[in-house]
Motif scaffolding. Structure first.
Motif, PDB file in Angstrom:
ATOM      1  N   LEU A 129       3.382  13.931  -3.050  1.00  0.00           N
ATOM      2  CA  LEU A 129       3.412  13.345  -1.711  1.00  0.00           C
ATOM      3  C   LEU A 129       4.576  13.856  -0.872  1.00  0.00           C
ATOM      4  CD1 LEU A 129       2.648   9.604  -2.625  1.00  0.00           C
ATOM      5  CD2 LEU A 129       1.079  11.280  -1.640  1.00  0.00           C
ATOM      6  N   ARG A 130       4.352  13.882   0.436  1.00  0.00           N
ATOM      7  CA  ARG A 130       5.421  14.160   1.395  1.00  0.00           C
ATOM      8  C   ARG A 130       5.905  12.802   1.913  1.00  0.00           C
ATOM      9  NH1 ARG A 130       2.394  16.973   5.783  1.00  0.00           N
ATOM     10  NH2 ARG A 130       0.754  15.609   4.964  1.00  0.00           N
ATOM     11  N   CYS A 138       3.317   5.507   3.020  1.00  0.00           N
ATOM     12  CA  CYS A 138       2.653   4.225   2.781  1.00  0.00           C
ATOM     13  C   CYS A 138       1.893   4.245   1.460  1.00  0.00           C
ATOM     14  CB  CYS A 138       1.714   3.915   3.944  1.00  0.00           C
ATOM     15  SG  CYS A 138       0.982   2.275   3.846  1.00  0.00           S
ATOM     16  N   ILE A 139       1.219   5.361   1.172  1.00  0.00           N
ATOM     17  CA  ILE A 139       0.513   5.496  -0.110  1.00  0.00           C
ATOM     18  C   ILE A 139       1.492   5.303  -1.272  1.00  0.00           C
ATOM     19  CG2 ILE A 139      -0.596   7.164  -1.662  1.00  0.00           C
ATOM     20  CD1 ILE A 139      -2.578   6.307   0.353  1.00  0.00           C
ATOM     21  N   ARG A 220      12.114   1.022   1.422  1.00  0.00           N
ATOM     22  CA  ARG A 220      13.083   1.450   2.444  1.00  0.00           C
ATOM     23  C   ARG A 220      12.577   2.714   3.148  1.00  0.00           C
ATOM     24  NH1 ARG A 220      17.116   0.259  -1.620  1.00  0.00           N
ATOM     25  NH2 ARG A 220      18.252  -1.657  -1.092  1.00  0.00           N
ATOM     26  N   ASN A 221      12.023   3.638   2.386  1.00  0.00           N
ATOM     27  CA  ASN A 221      11.490   4.855   2.982  1.00  0.00           C
ATOM     28  C   ASN A 221      10.353   4.529   3.941  1.00  0.00           C
ATOM     29  OD1 ASN A 221      11.193   7.923   2.969  1.00  0.00           O
ATOM     30  ND2 ASN A 221       9.128   7.277   2.364  1.00  0.00           N
TER      31      ASN A 221
END
Length: 312
Positions: A129-130, A138-139, A220-221
């Motif tokens: 994932l990026r 979100c994923i 947090r991200n």
């Protein structure tokens, strides 16, 4: 053989723990106990038993696997200096029971057992994932929090965009960070509604730091990459026009399964994260009662989630 015997013996003790069988009755084990154990391992729950298990999907094994479990308990008795727990006639009776039960259940199972998501699979998802991308951030937050927080997938996602209801689903204001009395950091998700909650009852999901696969970092991200209002969906993303969307269940699973397939893994289902998290905690010797509370199960029947620990 050693691995399969270990798995069978763990399953036997799981059965005994679930039904409060005293230690003294496990060794030596009676015919009645071993007969019940094998039928339990193979049977689909229904009726009163299904009600006892609530929303927990029981994962039965085949009669052949149950026979291997029986061999494991047999070998355990011999290793402990006890005589064989069953005569050949006893084993034959159990085999006939298992065959009869399988014949009764043939054709009734609509899908194979749900596989657990493991730590290796969770790491593979993150690696693909990026995390600076709103959708993929979100994923990752959903996958990570569902595993460590033992979330039902329907608690993190919705079936359609219009289904989101701030009075029923997780919102940004429902995610709180804090520290316990020892100064250790945690995050708390306040679920406005849940399958096992009474009307108006708020259930709490606690998350703690977890090295590189950390749910606190994932949250947090998400907050950084996808800023949102207090009553917007917790697990949400923004499109190119800046509009915010709740994450859809089917979209999430399709994306995750494409990622897992590219890494050589099989498909995951919604409960796969919850199953994987519960199995992992149990494999790390977390008290089963603590796992029950974490997963917000009403009974110890959740332990049917357990998988062979060597997978995790």
């Amino acid at each position: 053989t050693v691995a399969s015997y270990g798995s069978g013996l763990r399953k036997f003790h799981l059965f005994c723990d679930t039904f409060s069988v005293p230690e003294a009755d496990r060794l030596p084990a009676s015919f009645a106990l071993l007969h019940s154990f094998c039928l339990w391992a193979v049977a689909d729950p229904e009726g009163d038993e299904a009600a006892y298990m609530g929303d927990i999907p029981f994962e039965p094994v085949s009669a052949g696997v149950a026979a291997k479990y029986l061999d494991a308990v047999w070998a355990w008795h011999l290793a402990q200096g006890w005589p064989p727990p069953l005569t050949e006639e006893d084993r034959t009776r159990i085999q006939w029971s298992l065959r009869g039960l399988e014949n009764m259940q043939r054709g009734r199972r609509s899908r194979p057992p749900r596989p657990p998501v493991t730590l290796h699979m969770l790491a593979a998802i993150k690696g693909a994932l990026r995390l600076s991308d709103p959708f993929e951030a979100c994923i990752w937050a959903i996958a990570c929090c569902s595993f460590w927080g033992l979330l039902r997938f329907g608690e993190a996602t919705v079936r359609s965009r219009g289904q989101f209801n701030p009075d029923q689903h997780l919102k940004r204001q429902d995610a709180l960070f804090g520290r316990d009395l020892d100064g250790k950091e945690y995050a708390r998700l306040d679920l406005p509604s849940a399958k096992t909650a009474r009307p108006g009852e708020v259930q709490h999901v606690f998350l703690v730091p977890q090295d590189s696969l950390c749910p606190l970092d994932a949250l947090r991200n998400l907050a950084s990459v996808v800023p949102a209002a207090a009553r917007d969906p917790l697990f949400s993303w923004r499109d190119n026009r800046g509009e915010i969307h709740p994450m859809l269940r089917d979209t999430t699973l399709e994306f995750i399964n494409r990622t897992l397939a590219s890494k050589g893994y099989g498909s995951a289902f919604g409960h796969s994260f919850r199953i994987g998290g519960a199995s992992f905690y149990l494999s790390q010797k977390v008290d089963p009662e603590i796992v029950r509370i974490m997963g917000r199960w009403k009974s110890m029947a959740y332990q049917v989630y357990i998988r062979a620990f060597e997978q995790v």
